[in-house]
Structure formats: structure tokens, C-alpha cells
Design a protein around this motif. Structure first.
Motif, PDB file in Angstrom:
ATOM      1  N   GLN A   1       0.743  -1.194   0.176  1.00 48.42           N
ATOM      2  CA  GLN A   1       0.176  -0.143   0.005  1.00 48.42           C
ATOM      3  C   GLN A   1       0.810   1.355   0.089  1.00 48.42           C
ATOM      4  OE1 GLN A   1      -2.542  -0.993   3.365  1.00 48.42           O
ATOM      5  NE2 GLN A   1      -4.086  -1.859   2.136  1.00 48.42           N
ATOM      6  N   ILE A   2       2.214   1.347   0.740  1.00 52.27           N
ATOM      7  CA  ILE A   2       2.883   2.479   0.906  1.00 52.27           C
ATOM      8  C   ILE A   2       3.420   2.371  -0.435  1.00 52.27           C
ATOM      9  CG2 ILE A   2       5.228   3.269   1.709  1.00 52.27           C
ATOM     10  CD1 ILE A   2       4.237   1.875   4.251  1.00 52.27           C
ATOM     11  N   LEU A   3       4.151   1.528  -1.331  1.00 58.76           N
ATOM     12  CA  LEU A   3       4.505   1.632  -2.435  1.00 58.76           C
ATOM     13  C   LEU A   3       3.593   2.049  -3.599  1.00 58.76           C
ATOM     14  CD1 LEU A   3       6.834   0.880  -4.683  1.00 58.76           C
ATOM     15  CD2 LEU A   3       6.119  -1.337  -4.639  1.00 58.76           C
ATOM     16  N   PHE A   4       2.321   1.331  -3.390  1.00 54.37           N
ATOM     17  CA  PHE A   4       1.465   1.747  -4.674  1.00 54.37           C
ATOM     18  C   PHE A   4       0.799   3.302  -4.343  1.00 54.37           C
ATOM     19  CE2 PHE A   4      -3.154   1.423  -5.997  1.00 54.37           C
ATOM     20  CZ  PHE A   4      -2.807   1.060  -7.209  1.00 54.37           C
ATOM     21  N   ALA A   5       0.692   4.029  -3.064  1.00 55.65           N
ATOM     22  CA  ALA A   5       0.559   5.249  -3.034  1.00 55.65           C
ATOM     23  C   ALA A   5       1.768   6.058  -3.553  1.00 55.65           C
ATOM     24  CB  ALA A   5       0.477   5.484  -1.565  1.00 55.65           C
ATOM     25  N   PHE A   6       2.925   5.641  -3.494  1.00 56.79           N
ATOM     26  CA  PHE A   6       4.046   6.362  -3.947  1.00 56.79           C
ATOM     27  C   PHE A   6       3.823   6.432  -5.364  1.00 56.79           C
ATOM     28  CE2 PHE A   6       8.222   5.568  -5.839  1.00 56.79           C
ATOM     29  CZ  PHE A   6       8.912   6.852  -5.955  1.00 56.79           C
ATOM     30  N   LEU A   7       3.719   5.173  -6.124  1.00 60.38           N
ATOM     31  CA  LEU A   7       3.571   5.045  -7.481  1.00 60.38           C
ATOM     32  C   LEU A   7       2.490   5.898  -7.998  1.00 60.38           C
ATOM     33  CD1 LEU A   7       4.273   1.344  -7.923  1.00 60.38           C
ATOM     34  CD2 LEU A   7       5.891   3.207  -8.780  1.00 60.38           C
ATOM     35  N   LEU A   8       1.388   6.148  -7.314  1.00 61.93           N
ATOM     36  CA  LEU A   8       0.219   7.153  -7.751  1.00 61.93           C
ATOM     37  C   LEU A   8       0.505   8.452  -7.771  1.00 61.93           C
ATOM     38  CD1 LEU A   8      -2.533   5.047  -5.944  1.00 61.93           C
ATOM     39  CD2 LEU A   8      -2.262   5.001  -8.285  1.00 61.93           C
ATOM     40  N   THR A   9       1.504   8.844  -7.049  1.00 62.92           N
ATOM     41  CA  THR A   9       1.800  10.251  -6.964  1.00 62.92           C
ATOM     42  C   THR A   9       2.809  10.541  -8.135  1.00 62.92           C
ATOM     43  OG1 THR A   9       3.558   9.970  -5.317  1.00 62.92           O
ATOM     44  CG2 THR A   9       1.371  10.324  -4.379  1.00 62.92           C
ATOM     45  N   LEU A  10       3.620   9.863  -8.495  1.00 62.74           N
ATOM     46  CA  LEU A  10       4.723  10.078  -9.309  1.00 62.74           C
ATOM     47  C   LEU A  10       4.207  10.984 -10.613  1.00 62.74           C
ATOM     48  CD1 LEU A  10       7.071   7.078  -9.449  1.00 62.74           C
ATOM     49  CD2 LEU A  10       7.299   9.355  -8.664  1.00 62.74           C
ATOM     50  N   PRO A  11       3.051  10.751 -11.600  1.00 53.20           N
ATOM     51  CA  PRO A  11       2.720  11.422 -12.423  1.00 53.20           C
ATOM     52  C   PRO A  11       2.193  12.880 -12.209  1.00 53.20           C
ATOM     53  CG  PRO A  11       1.478   9.338 -12.524  1.00 53.20           C
ATOM     54  CD  PRO A  11       2.261   9.441 -11.227  1.00 53.20           C
ATOM     55  N   PHE A  12       2.006  13.166 -10.906  1.00 53.79           N
ATOM     56  CA  PHE A  12       1.730  14.549 -10.757  1.00 53.79           C
ATOM     57  C   PHE A  12       3.110  15.371  -9.828  1.00 53.79           C
ATOM     58  CE2 PHE A  12      -1.691  11.484 -10.129  1.00 53.79           C
ATOM     59  CZ  PHE A  12      -2.415  11.962 -10.975  1.00 53.79           C
TER      60      PHE A  12
ATOM     61  N   THR B   1       7.644  15.136 -16.420  1.00 59.57           N
ATOM     62  CA  THR B   1       7.260  15.252 -18.067  1.00 59.57           C
ATOM     63  C   THR B   1       8.884  15.064 -18.651  1.00 59.57           C
ATOM     64  OG1 THR B   1       8.108  17.690 -17.355  1.00 59.57           O
ATOM     65  CG2 THR B   1       5.908  17.374 -17.727  1.00 59.57           C
ATOM     66  N   THR B   2       9.638  14.815 -17.620  1.00 60.27           N
ATOM     67  CA  THR B   2      10.951  14.424 -18.351  1.00 60.27           C
ATOM     68  C   THR B   2      11.167  13.111 -18.426  1.00 60.27           C
ATOM     69  OG1 THR B   2      12.138  14.618 -16.234  1.00 60.27           O
ATOM     70  CG2 THR B   2      12.132  16.580 -17.400  1.00 60.27           C
ATOM     71  N   ILE B   3      10.036  12.190 -18.061  1.00 63.10           N
ATOM     72  CA  ILE B   3      10.293  10.935 -18.113  1.00 63.10           C
ATOM     73  C   ILE B   3      10.383  10.420 -19.561  1.00 63.10           C
ATOM     74  CG2 ILE B   3       7.823  10.275 -18.080  1.00 63.10           C
ATOM     75  CD1 ILE B   3       8.788   7.846 -16.100  1.00 63.10           C
ATOM     76  N   THR B   4      11.262   9.445 -20.026  1.00 62.46           N
ATOM     77  CA  THR B   4      11.016   8.823 -21.283  1.00 62.46           C
ATOM     78  C   THR B   4      10.339   7.649 -21.581  1.00 62.46           C
ATOM     79  OG1 THR B   4      12.803   7.056 -20.659  1.00 62.46           O
ATOM     80  CG2 THR B   4      13.568   8.999 -21.180  1.00 62.46           C
ATOM     81  N   ASP B   5      10.188   7.353 -22.795  1.00 66.92           N
ATOM     82  CA  ASP B   5       8.969   6.406 -23.161  1.00 66.92           C
ATOM     83  C   ASP B   5       9.295   4.868 -22.395  1.00 66.92           C
ATOM     84  OD1 ASP B   5       7.555   8.107 -24.524  1.00 66.92           O
ATOM     85  OD2 ASP B   5       8.603   7.476 -26.560  1.00 66.92           O
ATOM     86  N   PRO B   6      10.680   4.712 -22.459  1.00 68.10           N
ATOM     87  CA  PRO B   6      10.964   3.281 -21.910  1.00 68.10           C
ATOM     88  C   PRO B   6      10.592   3.166 -20.261  1.00 68.10           C
ATOM     89  CG  PRO B   6      12.525   3.857 -23.217  1.00 68.10           C
ATOM     90  CD  PRO B   6      11.815   4.995 -23.237  1.00 68.10           C
ATOM     91  N   GLU B   7      10.689   4.408 -19.583  1.00 69.18           N
ATOM     92  CA  GLU B   7      10.457   4.651 -18.297  1.00 69.18           C
ATOM     93  C   GLU B   7       8.955   4.767 -18.260  1.00 69.18           C
ATOM     94  OE1 GLU B   7      14.318   7.447 -16.812  1.00 69.18           O
ATOM     95  OE2 GLU B   7      12.758   8.392 -17.739  1.00 69.18           O
ATOM     96  N   GLN B   8       8.358   5.221 -18.869  1.00 69.34           N
ATOM     97  CA  GLN B   8       6.999   5.164 -19.075  1.00 69.34           C
ATOM     98  C   GLN B   8       6.405   3.678 -18.641  1.00 69.34           C
ATOM     99  OE1 GLN B   8       5.059   7.825 -21.877  1.00 69.34           O
ATOM    100  NE2 GLN B   8       5.366   9.582 -20.716  1.00 69.34           N
ATOM    101  N   VAL B   9       6.785   3.047 -19.901  1.00 68.70           N
ATOM    102  CA  VAL B   9       6.491   1.646 -19.892  1.00 68.70           C
ATOM    103  C   VAL B   9       6.940   0.801 -18.480  1.00 68.70           C
ATOM    104  CG1 VAL B   9       7.063  -0.691 -20.933  1.00 68.70           C
ATOM    105  CG2 VAL B   9       6.807   1.540 -22.251  1.00 68.70           C
TER     106      VAL B   9
ATOM    107  N   VAL C   1      16.645   7.168 -12.821  1.00 71.95           N
ATOM    108  CA  VAL C   1      16.373   8.830 -12.902  1.00 71.95           C
ATOM    109  C   VAL C   1      17.588   9.394 -12.357  1.00 71.95           C
ATOM    110  CG1 VAL C   1      15.101  10.813 -11.988  1.00 71.95           C
ATOM    111  CG2 VAL C   1      13.947   8.741 -13.317  1.00 71.95           C
ATOM    112  N   VAL C   2      18.160   8.752 -11.266  1.00 73.78           N
ATOM    113  CA  VAL C   2      18.991   9.120 -10.344  1.00 73.78           C
ATOM    114  C   VAL C   2      20.491   9.040 -11.097  1.00 73.78           C
ATOM    115  CG1 VAL C   2      20.240   9.359  -8.129  1.00 73.78           C
ATOM    116  CG2 VAL C   2      17.999   9.177  -8.317  1.00 73.78           C
ATOM    117  N   ALA C   3      20.761   7.781 -11.530  1.00 72.74           N
ATOM    118  CA  ALA C   3      21.919   7.407 -12.050  1.00 72.74           C
ATOM    119  C   ALA C   3      22.157   7.028 -13.439  1.00 72.74           C
ATOM    120  CB  ALA C   3      22.683   6.508 -11.024  1.00 72.74           C
TER     121      ALA C   3
END
Length: 168
Positions: A45-56, A61-69, A133-135
Motif C-alpha cells: 500500500q505504501i509503494l502503491f501510494a508512492f507510485l500513484l503520486t509520481l505522474p503529478f 514531464t522528463t520521463i522517457t518512453d521506456p521509463e513510462q513503460v 532517474v538518479v544514476a
């Protein structure tokens, strides 16, 4: 876990007691399973909540197509893990007092294992995304593979090695 409703069902676990009826065994096994699921449910649930917030976030906006997949696959894995790890509660509630507790325990065990598999995928995907994203992608792939190996070893290989001859 007891899957046989007969009073002479074999003892399948070192903690099974000879004076324990199949119904009592099923009750105890289900309580133990729910205790284990509480830990996994909180994590997913914590991981899911984190993932739900990322697009916001601003950096989305700098995420690549492979990262989106990878993100979408990770999000679906986390949602699936959540559904599978919470399913035993719904299964128990809907079948409550219908005389099928042993089936509920057996089915819930399979749901929990599937949920843990999805949770591993979600954690590995999240690690990959963050490290990417970081490295960068190469390190992300290496670290994600190491995390997958760690989880697989601790959650699946080690438990199976401790019980020789037993397969699910």
C-alpha cells in the motif's frame, strides 16, 4: 495447511496438533496467514501510494518512453499485489460460515503467494525507475537485478530450501 476436511487428515505442519480438528487447524492457519498478510499489505500500500503520486510531480514531464513503460508495469504489479494480498479477506468475508474454511485457507495461500510475486515485481520496478532517474539505465538494470535476486532468494529460495522435498 489442511485441505482435507476429514477428521483423520494428516498433520501437514510441525505445529499441527493431533488433538486439533481440521476445522480448528483451518482456523489457526487462516489467522496465521492474515498476520503475515498484514505486513505485506502495508508495504504494498505504501509503494502503491508512492507510485500513484509520481505522474503529478514536476519531473514527470522528463520521463522517457521506456521509463513510462516500466512505470506502468510497476504500477500494475503494485495494484495486482494489493488486490491479491487483500483478496483473502474478501474471500473469507463472502464465504463466512459456509463450511468451506479449509478451501478458503488453501485458496488464500495461493493468492498470497501470487501477491508476493507481484510485490517483488513492483519493488524491482520502483528500484529500477528511481535509480534510472538518479544514476542512469545501466546501473538501474544492475541494481534492479540484484534487488530481484535478493527478494527471490529471501522470499522463495530460502523458504523452499528449509523444507526439503516439499513443493507448492
Amino acid at each position: 495447511m489442511a485441505t482435507d476436511a476429514s477428521p483423520t487428515a494428516p498433520l501437514e505442519h510441525p505445529h499441527d496438533r493431533p488433538d486439533e480438528t481440521p476445522a480448528e487447524r483451518a482456523d489457526r492457519n487462516f489467522v496465521e496467514l492474515l498476520q503475515e498478510l498484514r505486513v505485506a499489505q502495508t508495504g504494498v500500500q505504501i509503494l502503491f501510494a508512492f507510485l500513484l503520486t509520481l505522474p503529478f510531480t514536476n519531473r514527470w514531464t522528463t520521463i522517457t518512453d521506456p521509463e513510462q513503460v516500466v512505470y506502468l508495469c510497476t504500477l500494475i504489479a503494485a495494484a495486482s499485489a494489493s488486490a491479491l494480498l487483500i483478496a483473502p479477506v474478501a474471500l473469507h468475508r463472502i464465504t463466512f460460515q459456509r463450511g468451506v474454511k479449509h478451501v478458503v485457507v488453501h485458496t488464500s495461500d495461493k493468492l498470497a503467494l501470487a501477491g508476493l510475486c507481484c510485490l517483488v515485481l513492483a519493488v524491482v520496478g520502483a528500484v529500477f525507475l528511481i535509480v534510472d532517474v538518479v544514476a542512469g539505465g545501466q546501473l538501474a538494470g544492475i541494481l534492479a537485478a540484484l534487488v530481484a535476486a535478493l527478494f527471490s532468494t529471501l522470499w522463495f529460495v530460502l523458504p523452499m530450501a528449509l523444507v526439503p522435498g516439499r513443493r507448492r
